[in-house]
Design an enzyme around this catalytic site. Structure first.
Site, PDB file in Angstrom:
ATOM      1  N   ASP A 293       0.870  -1.164   0.000  1.00 31.83           N
ATOM      2  CA  ASP A 293       0.000   0.000   0.000  1.00 31.83           C
ATOM      3  C   ASP A 293       0.921   1.232   0.000  1.00 31.83           C
ATOM      4  OD1 ASP A 293      -3.237   0.553   1.574  1.00 31.83           O
ATOM      5  OD2 ASP A 293      -2.120   1.730   0.100  1.00 31.83           O
ATOM      6  N   TRP A 294       0.334   2.355  -0.195  1.00 29.95           N
ATOM      7  CA  TRP A 294       1.110   3.553  -0.566  1.00 29.95           C
ATOM      8  C   TRP A 294       1.877   4.180   0.590  1.00 29.95           C
ATOM      9  CZ3 TRP A 294      -0.271   1.259  -4.496  1.00 29.95           C
ATOM     10  CH2 TRP A 294      -0.226   1.776  -5.799  1.00 29.95           C
TER      11      TRP A 294
END
Ligand code: GLC
Length: 737
Positions: A293-294
């Site tokens: 995820d970012w």
């Protein structure tokens, strides 16, 4: 022993079916081989309509059609000529900011390797303007995987048109508690239902681009998501939080999986070897890549790479030069890099990213996609209450209708976080009703405010019906973005006080008060539900939501949505939901399983949804009466439209294991089928359950995490019904080793 895979043959046992028996609707469900009623000895016997054709759902999915030999050979060739630096360059994003709304990763022009170009999300393509579909929770309420396949296909096509090749969807985290800020982005509280819906999406989207099953795993709290440590015992993890991800991999051939921000049992998901390597890549045989995820989703170079993270997104803080150094210094074996690069190259080749067709801009927000958005919105709205047949409203006999509430005048599309989509236009409830009533005799009083004075209240009192549009917005729930304090998890499951007050004021003046709720999941209705005649759950209904709402309120369409999430009478009936602490334990029961275990009465049960017609269930048959290992159970029943208008019913199959010898849910969803029937029409619905689906996860050694799936011999109970509590037919069968 890991759970076997459901075969995907055309006769594949699909425990969910989608059936259009009325000949006019034949085939609208992607391959149903429904026939109209057949003649036999006078009495019309409905044709047995086979389980949903699994191949129709899976057709065109590039993740399944990958010619392993040719692709692997080409990957070998590339890896043989790539330097360590070139292989490592495949394993991270280009930069923190997107380029033309796309996040780039890897790619090497000299080697003819295309870059990955990733874009969100579960509601549509987050790039420029695009079709804003109803949120995933709304689509979950359709209980129609074939329809969800069409949505995935449409989003995949729009992703291509935007220049993307990875669509960061579906979000498929089990809704453990409806207070989760991102509840709208997922499909369900139930793993089985979730798996069926996510599978439909993946099959469709992967006709065009790589889909990404997210967020793996147990990402069900928003406010503490970057650090919360979720403790889950092995059985709960296997039976509740992983089965739907496994289906995405094993049946859906999903090309990528996004690791979650949170920790599971003390390890961040990007550093979680048991989840990424032992289970996902080992047991399930996942052949795609894992992207983080970012920004805050990658926590290290060495531990993440060794655990099985393949791509750091959206930049290369850990997997750039640091990863090359780690290999050079002997902290990470080069074969770890080779394995990751192989997965990435395999998917790029498998999906033909170097020669992706450009469908052209006309597919974005095309009339077909907008019509699909409207169809989904119609099929997703759930009629929770309809006393005295208050609905549908008959425009021909209505002199005036008041439409009240601040949400009546806006197109309430949902969260403005990463799942946001910007359509070029969107239809509010008032827009939809105005369009539907145009040219008719009904006068529409538009009162798009939450505070009413005496004049407004007098108008409402004088109307033939009052429609109150209330609910939540991106301010009340949504992704918890560091840059603003909007969204996040919900402390309360009730409406805003001013909305509850508004409903009571209107209901006190108009006996025909209809409440329309817009939200991403459960809203508690106790304070006001008895004061109104009808309640319709509209979710965040997408860009065509206003038209869909009018279609249903005015009877052009009959409601057919069913709740994918329980509506309790009180939040006390749900698990604790601590969205502030950094440690939380998920146990095996939540949603309808928890209310069943506790003998609690829901307000509206899982799977509940009314129609403008009625359905009769009869002639249940269960065979074989004695099921053996490796066999499959066939469940058939006759479903009849006993009302005066066409409608759709979602028939649900629940199983219970009283002889299990271990604690199991009273009843668990094990199949479902959506049947559209003309008045008087009957269908002989057939659902199938593989014997392996009766299994529970028997933990042999908790510490070693060792265990296996076990089906205990003995009696199994079976219910077929219109919701988890509206159980119309019962049966039983025996399982023998
Ligand atoms: C966000 C979300 C994830 C999304 C990603 C890219 O933090 O958790 O669902 O796909 O970042 O926007």
């Amino acid at each position: 022993m890991s759970r076997p895979t459901r075969p995907r043959s055309s006769a594949s046992p699909r425990a969910y079916v989608c059936i259009f028996v009325a000949s006019a609707l034949l085939g609208a469900c992607g391959g149903g081989d429904g026939e109209s009623e057949s003649e036999s000895d006078g009495e019309q016997e409905p044709a047995v309509v086979e389980a949903f054709d699994g191949d129709a759902l899976a057709s065109g999915n590039k993740g399944l059609a990958c010619d392993a030999q040719a692709v692997e050979a080409r990957v070998d060739e590339l890896l043989a000529v790539m330097s360590l630096e070139q292989k490592a360059a495949e394993m991270h994003g280009l930069q923190i900011a997107p380029i033309d709304d796309l996040y780039y990763a890897g790619g090497d022009e000299a080697l003819g390797i295309p870059a990955l170009k990733m874009v969100d999300g579960p509601r549509g393509v987050r790039a420029g303007t695009a079709t804003a579909f109803p949120v995933a929770m709304a689509r979950g309420a359709t209980w129609d995987p074939a329809l969800e396949r069409r949505v995935g296909e449409a989003m995949g096509l729009e992703t291509l048109a935007k220049g993307g090749n990875v669509l960061l969807a579906p979000c498929m985290n089990v809704l453990r508690h409806p207070g989760w800020g991102r509840a709208q982005e997922t499909y369900s509280e139930d793993s089985y239902h979730m798996g069926a819906m996510a599978l439909g999406f993946i099959h469709g989207a992967q006709n065009h681009v790589i889909a990404s099953a997210k967020h793996y795993a147990a990402n069900s709290v928003e406010d503490t998501r970057f650090d919360v440590d979720v403790t889950i015992d092995a059985r709960t993890l296997r039976e509740v939080y992983l089965p739907h991800f496994r289906r995405a991999v094993v049946e859906g051939g999903v090309g990528s999986v996004m690791s979650a921000y949170n920790q599971v049992n003390g390890l961040y998901c990007d550093e979680n070897g048991p989840l990424l390597t032992d289970i996902l890549k080992g047991e399930w045989g996942f052949r795609g890549f894992v992207e983080s995820d970012w920004v805050f989703g990658t926590h290290s170079t060495i531990d993440s790479a060794r655990a099985g993270l393949d791509i750091e997104m959206p930049q290369g803080l850990y997997f750039g030069a640091n990863l090359v150094d780690a290999v050079v210094n002997g902290h990470v074996d080069e074969d770890v890099v080779d394995a990751a690069a192989r997965r990435i190259l395999r998917q790029k080749l498998c999906f033909g990213l170097d020669a992706a067709p450009d469908p052209g801009p006309a597919v974005v927000e095309s009339p077909e996609h907008r019509a699909l958005a409207r169809e989904v919105a119609v099929k997703s709205m759930v009629l929770l209450k309809n006393a005295d047949a208050a609905l549908p409203l008959d425009a021909d006999s209505l002199a005036s209708v008041a439409v009240v509430g601040s949400l009546a005048g806006v197109a309430n599309l949902g969260d403005e976080g990463s799942s946001a989509v910007t359509p070029s236009a969107a239809v509010s409830p008032i827009d939809g009703l105005r369009a539907a009533l145009e040219g008719g005799a009904t006068q529409l009083h538009e009162l798009p405010q939450d505070a009413l004075g005496e004049p407004e209240l007098a108008t409402i009192a004088g109307a033939d019906a009052a429609i109150v549009v209330v609910g939540l917005t991106h301010e009340d729930e949504g992704e918890n973005l560091p840059q603003n304090d909007l969204g996040g998890d919900r402390d309360s499951l009730q409406l805003r006080p001013e909305h509850e007050q508004l409903i009571l004021e209107v209901a006190a003046r108009n006996p025909r008060t209809i409440v329309v709720i817009e939200a991403g999941a459960t809203i508690l209705v106790r304070p006001w539900a008895d004061e109104v005649e009808a309640v319709l759950m509209a979710w965040y209904p997408g860009m065509e939501g206003g038209h869909a709402l009018a279609d249903l309120l005015l009877g052009a369409e009959s409601p057919s949505g069913k709740l994918p999430v329980t509506v309790p009478r009180s939040a006390d009936q749900l698990p604790d939901f601590d969205h502030e602490g950094l440690e939380i334990t998920y146990d095996r029961f939540h949603g309808y399983a928890l209310l069943d275990r506790d003998g609690a009465e829901p307000e509206y049960p899982f799977g509940h949804g009314l129609s403008y017609t009625s359905f009769a269930y009869s002639d249940l048959s269960v065979s074989p009466a004695r099921l053996e290992g490796g066999g499959e159970l066939t469940v058939e029943l006759t479903i009849e439209n006993t009302g005066a208008r066409a409608g759709a019913e979602v028939v649900q199959l629940y199983l219970g294991a009283p002889d299990a010898g271990v604690e199991r849910p009273t009843r668990a969803l094990a199949g479902f089928g959506r049947v559209e029937l003309a008045p008087g029409e009957r269908a002989r619905l057939r659902m199938r359950v593989l014997s392996e689906e009766l299994a529970y996860y028997n933990v042999v050694d908790e510490d070693a995490g060792a265990g296996g799936w076990l089906v205990t011999p003995g009696q199994y109970d079976l219910w077929v019904g219109a919701s988890a509590r509206d159980l119309r037919l019962t049966g039983e069968f025996e399982y023998a080793e």
